[in-house]
Design a protein around this motif. Sequence first.
Motif, PDB file in Angstrom:
ATOM      1  N   ASP A  71       0.821  -1.207   0.000  1.00 11.42           N
ATOM      2  CA  ASP A  71       0.000   0.000   0.000  1.00 11.42           C
ATOM      3  C   ASP A  71       0.858   1.262   0.000  1.00 11.42           C
ATOM      4  O   ASP A  71       0.458   2.293  -0.546  1.00 11.42           O
ATOM      5  N   GLU A 260      -8.121   0.200   1.729  1.00 13.18           N
ATOM      6  CA  GLU A 260      -6.924   1.020   1.510  1.00 13.18           C
ATOM      7  C   GLU A 260      -6.982   1.779   0.196  1.00 13.18           C
ATOM      8  O   GLU A 260      -6.470   2.901   0.101  1.00 13.18           O
ATOM      9  N   THR A 264      -6.463   5.714   0.326  1.00 11.52           N
ATOM     10  CA  THR A 264      -5.353   6.320  -0.405  1.00 11.52           C
ATOM     11  C   THR A 264      -5.867   7.320  -1.430  1.00 11.52           C
ATOM     12  O   THR A 264      -5.343   8.438  -1.540  1.00 11.52           O
ATOM     13  N   THR A 298      -4.011   1.708   9.989  1.00 13.50           N
ATOM     14  CA  THR A 298      -2.903   1.440   9.064  1.00 13.50           C
ATOM     15  C   THR A 298      -1.626   1.206   9.868  1.00 13.50           C
ATOM     16  O   THR A 298      -1.628   1.304  11.092  1.00 13.50           O
TER      17      THR A 298
END
Length: 314
Positions: A71, A260, A264, A298
């Motif tokens: 990621d 994610e 993001t 995260t």
Amino acid sequence: MATLIASENFSPTEDAEVLRRSVKGWGTDEKAVISILAHRNAAQRYEIRLAYEELYREDLIKRLESELSGDFEKAVYRWILDPTDRYAVLAHVAIKKPETDYNVIVEISSTLSPEELLAVRRAYQLRYKHSLEEDLAAHTTGDIRKLLVALVTTYRYDGGEINAKMAKSEADILHDAIKDKAFNHEEVIRILSTRSKTQLMATFNRYRDDHGISISKNLLDDGADDFQKALHVVIRCLNDPKKYFEKVLRQAIKRAGTDEDALTRVIVTRAERDLKDIKELYYKKNSVHLEHAVAKETSGDYKAFLVTLLGQED
């Protein structure tokens, strides 16, 4: 307002040299990558890329892709791209999924200015040797295809004028379509894909005033299909993009297993635009600071990179 804290003392050559040292040899100095790239705006990042290529005859983006992973790599890659190119990549990824992620296409087509959307379409064509609308039409069908192609090919008027009579007339058209469950009526797609955002806000306000409920709430019912959901996203993106992105972040964080990709996407695309406002909305809605929620869900370099883009100093 943006959350990005960009460095004022900036030397693209020095940054390129630090990045080179961070990726050369055994192991990568991820902290150095974050300390530079997460504190540089789009114009500065572009200058760093040029300086790096001139110094080392190597593409910085490709080098970072090969050195980073997971990621974190995806977030850095999307961040370092020119914003127009980034949207082209996001659109392509969304289209190529087994089921096209229409939310991403709606976000791009409904939150960017007409000139920005036109630039994304040019960037997409240059990068993929196909037009955005061509690929979109090839990977969607039926009413969703009609709506999405109309949205990406439009060039809305960007002025502030409002026609009150038109707002009343088109609020009635939208209300009748929803009441009759004729969501795919060509007039619905025409109104949402061609009218200026200012005019549409007047139409949505008139709808609420005349019918006592917002159009977005009236649109969704228990049996809402994908097309209704897509229309709902269109209206939310056009009417109040900050509230829309706050909800995307909330759902990305609160779902079982953090999303994610969505996390993001929103942080990277809004950090230089309005992420500070979205953060404030998030806190009002959830009583938790967004950077704390992101840090909790995260880890590692990915966490450090995102919270830095969110404006949290080391």
